[in-house]
Design an enzyme around this catalytic site. Structure first.
Site, PDB file in Angstrom:
ATOM      1  N   ARG A   1     123.190  19.836  -5.176  1.00 25.56           N
ATOM      2  CA  ARG A   1     122.573  20.238  -6.443  1.00 25.56           C
ATOM      3  C   ARG A   1     123.403  19.735  -7.631  1.00 25.56           C
ATOM      4  O   ARG A   1     122.890  19.603  -8.751  1.00 25.56           O
ATOM      5  CB  ARG A   1     122.426  21.767  -6.515  1.00 25.56           C
ATOM      6  CG  ARG A   1     121.410  22.215  -7.570  1.00 25.56           C
ATOM      7  CD  ARG A   1     121.285  23.725  -7.642  1.00 25.56           C
ATOM      8  NE  ARG A   1     122.492  24.326  -8.135  1.00 25.56           N
ATOM      9  CZ  ARG A   1     123.098  25.392  -7.604  1.00 25.56           C
ATOM     10  NH1 ARG A   1     122.600  25.990  -6.539  1.00 25.56           N
ATOM     11  NH2 ARG A   1     124.201  25.858  -8.134  1.00 25.56           N
TER      12      ARG A   1
ATOM     13  N   TYR B   1     104.981  12.841 -26.575  1.00 25.16           N
ATOM     14  CA  TYR B   1     104.478  13.118 -25.230  1.00 25.16           C
ATOM     15  C   TYR B   1     104.053  14.601 -25.124  1.00 25.16           C
ATOM     16  O   TYR B   1     104.763  15.483 -25.619  1.00 25.16           O
ATOM     17  CB  TYR B   1     105.567  12.788 -24.212  1.00 25.16           C
ATOM     18  CG  TYR B   1     105.131  13.050 -22.791  1.00 25.16           C
ATOM     19  CD1 TYR B   1     104.170  12.247 -22.185  1.00 25.16           C
ATOM     20  CD2 TYR B   1     105.653  14.107 -22.052  1.00 25.16           C
ATOM     21  CE1 TYR B   1     103.741  12.489 -20.899  1.00 25.16           C
ATOM     22  CE2 TYR B   1     105.234  14.354 -20.749  1.00 25.16           C
ATOM     23  CZ  TYR B   1     104.271  13.541 -20.183  1.00 25.16           C
ATOM     24  OH  TYR B   1     103.849  13.792 -18.905  1.00 25.16           O
TER      25      TYR B   1
ATOM     26  N   ASP C   1     113.378   9.340 -26.345  1.00 25.66           N
ATOM     27  CA  ASP C   1     112.680   9.134 -25.085  1.00 25.66           C
ATOM     28  C   ASP C   1     112.315   7.647 -25.048  1.00 25.66           C
ATOM     29  O   ASP C   1     111.443   7.196 -25.792  1.00 25.66           O
ATOM     30  CB  ASP C   1     111.436  10.041 -25.077  1.00 25.66           C
ATOM     31  CG  ASP C   1     110.619   9.907 -23.811  1.00 25.66           C
ATOM     32  OD1 ASP C   1     110.665   8.846 -23.161  1.00 25.66           O
ATOM     33  OD2 ASP C   1     109.904  10.873 -23.479  1.00 25.66           O
TER      34      ASP C   1
ATOM     35  N   LYS D   1     107.717   6.213 -14.489  1.00 25.92           N
ATOM     36  CA  LYS D   1     106.932   5.130 -15.080  1.00 25.92           C
ATOM     37  C   LYS D   1     107.535   3.774 -14.694  1.00 25.92           C
ATOM     38  O   LYS D   1     107.603   3.468 -13.524  1.00 25.92           O
ATOM     39  CB  LYS D   1     106.861   5.319 -16.598  1.00 25.92           C
ATOM     40  CG  LYS D   1     106.526   6.750 -17.024  1.00 25.92           C
ATOM     41  CD  LYS D   1     105.078   7.154 -16.746  1.00 25.92           C
ATOM     42  CE  LYS D   1     104.811   8.645 -16.831  1.00 25.92           C
ATOM     43  NZ  LYS D   1     105.125   9.300 -18.087  1.00 25.92           N
TER      44      LYS D   1
HETATM   45  C1  LIG Z   1     105.608  10.721 -18.333  1.00 22.86           C
HETATM   46  C2  LIG Z   1     106.412  10.930 -19.533  1.00 22.86           C
HETATM   47  C3  LIG Z   1     107.330  11.975 -19.614  1.00 22.86           C
HETATM   48  C4  LIG Z   1     107.462  13.018 -18.538  1.00 22.86           C
HETATM   49  O1  LIG Z   1     107.954  12.495 -17.354  1.00 22.86           O
HETATM   50  P1  LIG Z   1     107.650  13.120 -15.907  1.00 22.86           P
HETATM   51  O2  LIG Z   1     108.464  12.261 -14.999  1.00 22.86           O
HETATM   52  O3  LIG Z   1     106.187  13.018 -15.685  1.00 22.86           O
HETATM   53  O4  LIG Z   1     108.120  14.531 -15.959  1.00 22.86           O
HETATM   54  C5  LIG Z   1     108.107  12.072 -20.751  1.00 22.86           C
HETATM   55  N1  LIG Z   1     107.983  11.200 -21.765  1.00 22.86           N
HETATM   56  C6  LIG Z   1     107.105  10.183 -21.733  1.00 22.86           C
HETATM   57  C7  LIG Z   1     107.033   9.249 -22.889  1.00 22.86           C
HETATM   58  C8  LIG Z   1     106.283  10.026 -20.621  1.00 22.86           C
HETATM   59  O5  LIG Z   1     105.398   9.046 -20.615  1.00 22.86           O
END
Ligand SMILES: *Cc1c(COP(=O)(O)O)cnc(C)c1O
Length: 383
Positions: free
Chosen positions: A49, A102, A174, A199
């Protein structure tokens, strides 16, 4: 000598274990020690963890890709974002967040943070002066995305970083959409970089994962409670999948960029399309800024039709290669429309609201661009 990007993705952070060219997966939860004293010395791994060798291979690569000192990988992008926000925010703090943002990030910062006495202003970062004007004595941090994922809007990064530094504010970005292939926020002065590795980093639509990258000092403090105690660590198999995805990351991103640009140009010329949201098109009002800040596009494009929701539905239903679904950044092309999803509080009463219904977002995958263009051209006939 500093290695090139693909060379680094191939070799950096790899462990040599019995000469295996692919490091094995350490699925064990715990790590045994040789003696009482050895355990007490606190060296090495002890519980998955907190840390695990399979995760560390990935963490080293991700930190290097983003030019950061250290990284921790989380069970999802949202786990990464939550850990960072809970680490830095205290009762009474104020946050400035870019909009559109997001949905999950909005879900935490919007309604949810109120119960902890934390206030948030969502600001359109294209207007730098509005960001400056939103700063209060209790403003703690600025959160944003390298570019937004519905309208692909960009903002003047240097100006926003300048304002944050002037006021001693932390900056969190992000970088999921631009990705480290095209934008390295730490070099621009950001303090913390977050990704959904679900992604482009993973790239194969077979894993949910997230990462936080920052200085060694910040990562060590996040590790103690919000990583190790909140318990959002990535699983070893998932970490291994992301590492495998990353081996081809640079190559994939080149193809996404190349195909997306061709497709955006084709869409712009299509009379059924009212507007293409893609700042890498020379005709886009933010083209110069996008060119200055990003090495290349990624594969996310949105476009707006002349008609409303029904028109968007007809086009989406006619597409063959673009599968209908959320998410993006994988090998496969996807299509999504906010109109399919019902109300989105973030946009209520904003200039974005009327645009949402006829907006179609595509994630350009790795199929042959000629096939994707033919698919879109034919579907658009029914707009
Ligand atoms: C998909 C996404 C997230 C969240 O990510 P997860 O892996 O689905 O929790 C955060 N920010 C952006 C810009 C995203 O496209």
């Amino acid at each position: 000598m500093k290695a090139g990007f693909q060379t680094m993705l191939t070799h950096y952070g790899e462990e040599n274990i019995h000469g295996a060219v692919v490091p094995p997966i350490f699925l064990n939860s715990t790590f045994a020690h040789d003696s009482f004293e050895d355990f007490q010395a606190g060296q090495g791994y002890y519980y998955s963890r907190h840390s695990n060798p399979t995760l560390e291979v990935l963490e080293k690569k991700l930190a290097a890709m983003e030019c950061g000192e250290a990284a921790k990988v989380f069970a999802s992008g949202m786990a990464a974002i939550s850990a960072v926000l809970f680490h830095f925010l205290r009762q009474g703090d104020h946050v400035i967040c870019s909009t559109p943002t997001y949905g999950g990030t909005y879900g935490i910062l919007g309604p949810y943070m109120k119960k902890f006495g934390i206030s948030v202003d969502f600001i359109d970062f294209r207007d730098t002066e509005r960001v400056r004007a939103a700063i209060k004595p209790n403003t703690k941090l600025i959160a944003c995305e390298s570019y937004s994922t519905f309208f692909m809007e960009v903002f003047d990064v240097a100006a926003i970083i300048g304002i944050a530094k002037e006021h001693g504010l932390l900056t969190i970005v992000d970088n999921t959409c631009a990705s480290p292939a095209n934008f390295r926020p730490i070099e621009w002065g950001f303090d913390i970089v977050i990704h959904s590795a679900s992604k482009y980093l993973g790239g194969h639509s077979d894993v949910i994962a997230g990462v936080v990258i920052s200085s060694k000092e910040i990562m060590e403090s996040i590790e103690q409670i919000e990583y190790g105690i909140f318990g959002g660590a990535l699983g070893p198999f998932e970490a291994w999948l992301v590492t495998r995805g990353i081996r081809t990351f640079g190559l994939r991103m080149k193809q996404h960029a190349d195909s997306a640009l061709q497709i955006a140009k084709m869409l712009e010329e299509n009379s059924n399309v009212a507007r293409v949201n893609f700042p890498f098109l020379p005709s886009h009002e933010q083209h110069e800024l996008a060119k200055k800040q990003f090495d290349a596009p990624s594969g996310l494009i949105s476009f707006e039709l002349h008609g409303g929701k029904a028109s968007a539905a007809r086009v989406i239903n006619r597409l063959k290669y673009f599968k209908i679904g959320v998410s993006w950044g994988g090998f496969e092309s996807l299509v999504y429309s906010p109109g399919m999803h019902g109300e989105n509080e973030q946009f209520t009463g904003t200039p974005y609201e009327p645009r949402m219904e006829h907006l179609i977002r595509i994630s350009v995958g790795l199929e042959d661009p000629a096939d994707l263009m033919e698919d879109l051209r034919s579907a658009l006939e029914s707009a």
